[in-house]
Design a protein around this motif. Structure first.
Motif, PDB file in Angstrom:
ATOM      1  N   ARG A  92       0.769  -1.319  -0.036  1.00  0.00           N
ATOM      2  CA  ARG A  92       0.090   0.112  -0.040  1.00  0.00           C
ATOM      3  C   ARG A  92       0.869   1.348   0.188  1.00  0.00           C
ATOM      4  O   ARG A  92       0.467   2.166  -0.221  1.00  0.00           O
ATOM      5  CB  ARG A  92      -0.975   0.102   1.315  1.00  0.00           C
ATOM      6  CG  ARG A  92      -1.706  -1.186   1.403  1.00  0.00           C
ATOM      7  CD  ARG A  92      -2.885  -1.329   0.340  1.00  0.00           C
ATOM      8  NE  ARG A  92      -3.857  -0.471   0.663  1.00  0.00           N
ATOM      9  CZ  ARG A  92      -4.990  -0.680   1.571  1.00  0.00           C
ATOM     10  NH1 ARG A  92      -5.127  -1.681   2.031  1.00  0.00           N
ATOM     11  NH2 ARG A  92      -5.695   0.349   1.672  1.00  0.00           N
ATOM     12  N   ILE A  93       2.026   1.076   0.322  1.00  0.00           N
ATOM     13  CA  ILE A  93       3.088   2.355   0.165  1.00  0.00           C
ATOM     14  C   ILE A  93       3.982   1.875  -1.012  1.00  0.00           C
ATOM     15  O   ILE A  93       4.749   0.870  -1.036  1.00  0.00           O
ATOM     16  CB  ILE A  93       3.763   2.279   1.431  1.00  0.00           C
ATOM     17  CG1 ILE A  93       2.932   2.688   2.731  1.00  0.00           C
ATOM     18  CG2 ILE A  93       4.821   3.648   1.303  1.00  0.00           C
ATOM     19  CD1 ILE A  93       2.124   3.970   2.452  1.00  0.00           C
ATOM     20  N   ILE A  94       4.186   2.802  -1.926  1.00  0.00           N
ATOM     21  CA  ILE A  94       4.900   2.383  -3.246  1.00  0.00           C
ATOM     22  C   ILE A  94       5.756   3.412  -3.551  1.00  0.00           C
ATOM     23  O   ILE A  94       5.244   4.656  -3.626  1.00  0.00           O
ATOM     24  CB  ILE A  94       4.111   1.953  -4.306  1.00  0.00           C
ATOM     25  CG1 ILE A  94       3.005   0.953  -4.068  1.00  0.00           C
ATOM     26  CG2 ILE A  94       4.765   1.675  -5.701  1.00  0.00           C
ATOM     27  CD1 ILE A  94       1.759   0.839  -4.916  1.00  0.00           C
ATOM     28  N   PRO A  95       7.142   3.446  -4.011  1.00  0.00           N
ATOM     29  CA  PRO A  95       7.720   2.089  -3.959  1.00  0.00           C
ATOM     30  C   PRO A  95       8.400   1.708  -2.566  1.00  0.00           C
ATOM     31  O   PRO A  95       8.580   2.645  -1.698  1.00  0.00           O
ATOM     32  CB  PRO A  95       8.855   2.228  -4.964  1.00  0.00           C
ATOM     33  CG  PRO A  95       9.225   3.681  -4.596  1.00  0.00           C
ATOM     34  CD  PRO A  95       7.813   4.341  -4.333  1.00  0.00           C
ATOM     35  N   LEU A  96       8.877   0.631  -2.402  1.00  0.00           N
ATOM     36  CA  LEU A  96       9.694   0.175  -1.129  1.00  0.00           C
ATOM     37  C   LEU A  96      11.134  -0.236  -1.473  1.00  0.00           C
ATOM     38  O   LEU A  96      11.348  -0.615  -2.649  1.00  0.00           O
ATOM     39  CB  LEU A  96       8.943  -1.382  -0.637  1.00  0.00           C
ATOM     40  CG  LEU A  96       7.670  -1.364   0.133  1.00  0.00           C
ATOM     41  CD1 LEU A  96       7.080  -2.892  -0.053  1.00  0.00           C
ATOM     42  CD2 LEU A  96       7.364  -0.296   1.216  1.00  0.00           C
ATOM     43  N   ILE A 131       0.066  14.162  -8.670  1.00  0.00           N
ATOM     44  CA  ILE A 131      -0.191  12.629  -8.352  1.00  0.00           C
ATOM     45  C   ILE A 131      -0.832  12.745  -7.060  1.00  0.00           C
ATOM     46  O   ILE A 131      -0.571  12.789  -5.867  1.00  0.00           O
ATOM     47  CB  ILE A 131       1.088  11.895  -8.378  1.00  0.00           C
ATOM     48  CG1 ILE A 131       2.041  12.207  -9.659  1.00  0.00           C
ATOM     49  CG2 ILE A 131       0.938  10.319  -8.331  1.00  0.00           C
ATOM     50  CD1 ILE A 131       1.095  11.903 -10.959  1.00  0.00           C
ATOM     51  N   MET A 132      -1.906  12.096  -7.076  1.00  0.00           N
ATOM     52  CA  MET A 132      -3.077  11.967  -6.065  1.00  0.00           C
ATOM     53  C   MET A 132      -3.056  10.518  -5.358  1.00  0.00           C
ATOM     54  O   MET A 132      -2.796  10.575  -4.116  1.00  0.00           O
ATOM     55  CB  MET A 132      -4.729  12.069  -6.435  1.00  0.00           C
ATOM     56  CG  MET A 132      -5.006  13.365  -7.610  1.00  0.00           C
ATOM     57  SD  MET A 132      -4.362  14.729  -6.840  1.00  0.00           S
ATOM     58  CE  MET A 132      -5.490  15.014  -5.597  1.00  0.00           C
ATOM     59  N   TYR A 168       9.269  10.004  -4.537  1.00  0.00           N
ATOM     60  CA  TYR A 168       9.127   9.140  -5.863  1.00  0.00           C
ATOM     61  C   TYR A 168       8.557  10.013  -6.548  1.00  0.00           C
ATOM     62  O   TYR A 168       8.791  10.085  -7.833  1.00  0.00           O
ATOM     63  CB  TYR A 168       8.491   8.043  -5.414  1.00  0.00           C
ATOM     64  CG  TYR A 168       8.315   7.126  -6.696  1.00  0.00           C
ATOM     65  CD1 TYR A 168       9.182   6.560  -7.475  1.00  0.00           C
ATOM     66  CD2 TYR A 168       6.942   7.127  -7.445  1.00  0.00           C
ATOM     67  CE1 TYR A 168       9.287   5.761  -8.679  1.00  0.00           C
ATOM     68  CE2 TYR A 168       6.654   6.268  -8.525  1.00  0.00           C
ATOM     69  CZ  TYR A 168       7.833   5.683  -9.132  1.00  0.00           C
ATOM     70  OH  TYR A 168       7.500   4.962 -10.438  1.00  0.00           O
ATOM     71  N   ILE A 169       7.102  10.750  -6.220  1.00  0.00           N
ATOM     72  CA  ILE A 169       6.488  11.662  -7.035  1.00  0.00           C
ATOM     73  C   ILE A 169       7.354  12.546  -7.706  1.00  0.00           C
ATOM     74  O   ILE A 169       7.587  12.969  -8.744  1.00  0.00           O
ATOM     75  CB  ILE A 169       5.193  12.083  -6.440  1.00  0.00           C
ATOM     76  CG1 ILE A 169       4.369  10.919  -6.287  1.00  0.00           C
ATOM     77  CG2 ILE A 169       4.568  13.136  -7.064  1.00  0.00           C
ATOM     78  CD1 ILE A 169       3.082  11.129  -5.265  1.00  0.00           C
ATOM     79  N   ARG A 170       8.212  13.316  -6.469  1.00  0.00           N
ATOM     80  CA  ARG A 170       8.872  14.550  -6.965  1.00  0.00           C
ATOM     81  C   ARG A 170      10.118  14.312  -7.978  1.00  0.00           C
ATOM     82  O   ARG A 170      10.567  15.131  -8.572  1.00  0.00           O
ATOM     83  CB  ARG A 170       9.259  15.153  -5.560  1.00  0.00           C
ATOM     84  CG  ARG A 170       8.342  15.616  -4.888  1.00  0.00           C
ATOM     85  CD  ARG A 170       8.689  16.529  -3.571  1.00  0.00           C
ATOM     86  NE  ARG A 170       7.794  17.038  -2.961  1.00  0.00           N
ATOM     87  CZ  ARG A 170       6.924  18.229  -3.184  1.00  0.00           C
ATOM     88  NH1 ARG A 170       7.286  18.841  -4.251  1.00  0.00           N
ATOM     89  NH2 ARG A 170       5.947  18.468  -2.274  1.00  0.00           N
ATOM     90  N   SER A 171      10.518  13.036  -7.978  1.00  0.00           N
ATOM     91  CA  SER A 171      11.592  12.607  -8.825  1.00  0.00           C
ATOM     92  C   SER A 171      11.356  12.692 -10.260  1.00  0.00           C
ATOM     93  O   SER A 171      12.172  12.801 -11.244  1.00  0.00           O
ATOM     94  CB  SER A 171      12.046  11.100  -8.610  1.00  0.00           C
ATOM     95  OG  SER A 171      11.125  10.034  -8.798  1.00  0.00           O
TER      96      SER A 171
END
Length: 325
Positions: A160-164, A252-253, A315-318
């Motif tokens: 439920r948390i991505i990525p690990l 990204i929501m 991750y989103i900000r990357s």
């Protein structure tokens, strides 16, 4: 007879959720493939009714077989819909009556009149419950069928948390239900761009065949273990803003797993046309699947289960995007 546009028309369109795969396939041919099509014609009746577990608005269709000159059924231009039938469902100790209505027909290449169907609103299907349908035509002909609404799946594990940091994949795994049924699975990303919301599906992986890159999706399956490659997610994330230098205008929501659980009749129907097919097979013995007594068609159900997932902010900000709330 009541005629209106919404909400039936909107819900009717969403029935193609399986484009998949499921609903649009329920058109039953007017004669058995094993019978000479020009023997003595006998009228038959077809009830198609798929109970959706993700809405309280349910829609059924009732049609008849038809005869044509020659052997090409596509030349028929007379709508075979049956009107003014009495359709009831028995559920959880209550009896519900469907009302008939018409909705606008999107494809008028064959029939010009609106689609005639039957509906019931505020019908709350619960998991594991049995439902019986009975349809009585004006000529006294009766069609009956029964199904059991599928239960929610029991999740064994789900990222439920991505990525690990320690995995190059993210996964969802659940326990098989008691009955052998089919599932439709997908993972999607919800994002916003210039105040508009968008959804994009993430494949399990990408295959390269003869130099062509092709996404691989779960599709309809009996499998209960799904591993998504992080590289596939990376590709989808990059493509969200492909060709747009304003990356920060994308927000990204969330991510979301969607699992659709088919009941036994729906699974049996799907298996009857896809069960042992592969890319190199041609079936010559396919028969019309039906679980309707007194006629043809299918009475079945499916259930949708959603599990939200969070994409890590770093991750989103990357990718240059903003993280939504």
């Amino acid at each position: 007879m009541m005629r209106f546009q919404n909400p039936v028309s909107n819900s009717f369109c969403t029935l193609t959720i399986f484009s998949i795969v499921v609903i649009s396939a329920f058109s039953f041919i007017s004669c058995d493939d094993s019978i000479d099509p020009k023997t003595t014609y006998k009228e038959r009746y077809i009830l198609n009714f798929i109970i959706r577990g993700d809405t309280t608005l349910q829609i059924a269709t009732l049609t008849s077989s038809y005869n044509v000159e020659g052997v090409d059924p596509s030349i028929n231009e007379i709508d075979p819909a049956i009107k003014d039938a009495d359709i009831k469902i028995w559920y959880n100790g209550e009896v519900y009556t469907l009302r008939d209505t018409t909705i606008a027909r999107s494809d008028t290449s064959r029939y010009n009149n609106p689609v005639h169907c039957y509906y019931i609103n505020n019908f709350p299907p619960a998991e594991g419950k049995s439902v019986i349908v009975k349809a009585e035509l004006n000529n006294g002909k009766k069609l009956t069928a029964e199904t059991k609404l599928p239960s929610n799946i029991g999740i064994d594990s789900c990222d439920r948390i991505i990525p690990l940091s320690y995995k190059n994949q993210f996964s969802i795994v659940w326990r098989k239900l008691e009955e052998e049924v089919y599932y439709f699975v997908r993972f999607r990303i919800y994002y916003k761009h210039n105040s508009e919301f968008h959804i994009v599906e993430v494949p399990l992986d990408y295959n390269t065949i003869n130099g062509k890159v092709t996404p691989v999706y779960p599709g309809v399956t009996r499998k209960t273990i799904f591993n998504y490659e992080l590289s596939a997610l990376d590709s989808v994330m990059k493509n969200i803003s492909l060709g747009d230098g304003q990356k920060s205008s994308y927000q990204i929501m969330r991510g979301e797993y969607e699992v659709i659980i088919m009941d036994k009749p729906l699974s049996d129907y799907y298996s009857s046309i896809h069960g042992y097919m592969d890319d190199f097979s041609i079936r010559i013995d396919q028969t019309d699947y039906t679980n309707v007594t007194g006629g043809y068609g299918i009475f079945a159900s499916y259930r949708k289960q959603l599990l939200a997932a969070t994409l890590k902010e770093e991750y989103i900000r990357s990718f240059g995007y903003k993280a939504g709330n």
